[in-house]
Design a protein around this motif. Structure first.
Motif, mmCIF file in Angstrom:
data_model
loop_
_atom_site.group_PDB
_atom_site.id
_atom_site.type_symbol
_atom_site.label_atom_id
_atom_site.label_comp_id
_atom_site.label_asym_id
_atom_site.label_seq_id
_atom_site.Cartn_x
_atom_site.Cartn_y
_atom_site.Cartn_z
ATOM 1 N N GLN A 165 -0.074 -10.096 -3.744
ATOM 2 C CA GLN A 165 -0.046 -8.364 -3.518
ATOM 3 C C GLN A 165 -1.339 -7.688 -2.934
ATOM 4 N N SER A 167 -3.347 -5.534 -1.901
ATOM 5 C CA SER A 167 -4.580 -5.000 -3.056
ATOM 6 C C SER A 167 -4.691 -3.552 -2.271
ATOM 7 N N THR A 168 -5.180 -2.694 -3.054
ATOM 8 C CA THR A 168 -6.053 -1.244 -2.894
ATOM 9 C C THR A 168 -6.896 -0.551 -3.747
ATOM 10 N N GLN A 171 -9.015 3.362 -7.729
ATOM 11 C CA GLN A 171 -9.291 4.509 -7.525
ATOM 12 C C GLN A 171 -9.696 5.352 -8.972
ATOM 13 N N GLU A 186 -0.601 6.211 -7.097
ATOM 14 C CA GLU A 186 -1.384 5.808 -5.608
ATOM 15 C C GLU A 186 -1.476 4.279 -6.396
ATOM 16 N N VAL A 187 -1.497 3.339 -7.479
ATOM 17 C CA VAL A 187 -2.534 2.502 -7.385
ATOM 18 C C VAL A 187 -1.054 1.861 -8.082
ATOM 19 N N GLY A 188 0.081 2.504 -8.124
ATOM 20 C CA GLY A 188 1.491 2.380 -8.939
ATOM 21 C C GLY A 188 1.513 1.527 -10.483
ATOM 22 N N ASP A 214 -6.963 -0.791 -10.335
ATOM 23 C CA ASP A 214 -6.175 -0.623 -8.752
ATOM 24 C C ASP A 214 -5.629 -1.830 -8.950
ATOM 25 N N SER A 215 -4.324 -1.989 -7.848
ATOM 26 C CA SER A 215 -2.687 -2.212 -7.795
ATOM 27 C C SER A 215 -2.898 -3.356 -8.093
ATOM 28 N N GLU A 216 -3.728 -4.543 -9.041
ATOM 29 C CA GLU A 216 -3.444 -5.231 -9.383
ATOM 30 C C GLU A 216 -3.809 -5.342 -11.023
#
Length: 230
Positions: A165, A167-168, A171, A186-188, A214-216
């Motif tokens: 995936q 990564s961002t 946040q 923003e990180v879903g 984070d997004s993970e």
């Protein structure tokens, strides 16, 4: 006034008083009550029942007793929300029963837990062999949390397919005890997910100085008492 009518009026008044006081304590499942809160509930119920039936007992003195019994759990709950150290003092910390498939006999003895009781709790979670357990701990609410070894865990999609995936950057989803819902979006991740993660770690939003996500789904905390947890 007839006695039966006095009993009815006293009972209604006491029930309304208990309802109002209980609302102050907030919602909590019976399985999540601490030992002190459980004993308090039994005692208050006994006082309320006696106060309803015994017309010789002054209603004002009985209500004062009920208020005092409710005041201490309310105070403990407030201090637990404000202070992690007090919460750990009042509620204790989880006790590790199994690590790397090995039982800690001293921990079982400390919590007055027999092997049969522990095995029963494992079976309730569909675990029948201690050797399959990577980690198991008795939580402060009496629940047994179990983590199976990697090779014994159910197969998931990521184990079969090489899924990567995007990564961002992490946040700050909690800053100074307040949730930033924009950063969370923003990180879903939704707000209920963050609330559940806090609950799993026995934390409150107010006790967190900074939380990054984070997004993970990697969530890290920095708490007001300078204790870091992940």
């Amino acid at each position: 006034m007839p006695e039966y009518l006095q009993v009815a009026l006293r009972s209604i008044f006491i029930l309304l008083s208990l309802f109002a006081i209980t609302k102050l304590l907030g919602k909590k499942q019976l399985s999540k009550l601490s030992f002190f809160e459980y004993i308090t509930g039994i005692t208050v119920g006994s006082i309320a029942g006696t106060l309803s039936m015994d017309l010789n007992l002054p209603l004002s003195e009985g209500l004062m007793s009920i208020l005092l019994w409710f005041a201490f759990p309310l105070l403990f709950s407030f201090l637990s929300l404000k202070s992690i150290r007090f919460r750990r003092f009042a509620e204790g910390k989880p006790t590790v029963f199994i690590k790397d498939g090995n039982i800690d006999e001293k921990a079982l003895k400390k919590e007055k837990y027999s092997v049969d009781e522990m095995l029963e709790q494992l079976r309730k979670k569909d675990v029948f062999r201690v050797a399959d357990v990577e980690f198991a701990s008795l939580d402060t609410n009496g629940d047994l949390s179990v983590l199976l070894k990697k090779e014994k865990q159910p197969l998931v999609r990521e184990d079969v397919f090489d899924i990567s995936q995007k990564s961002t950057p992490p946040q700050a989803v909690i800053t100074d005890g307040k949730i930033d819902q924009k950063a969370l979006a923003e990180v879903g991740f939704p707000l209920p997910w963050l609330v559940r993660e806090l609950s799993k770690r026995k934390l409150t939003v107010e006790s967190v100085f900074l939380a990054q996500l984070d997004s993970e789904g990697n969530l890290t905390f920095d708490l007001y008492d300078w204790t870091n947890t992940q």
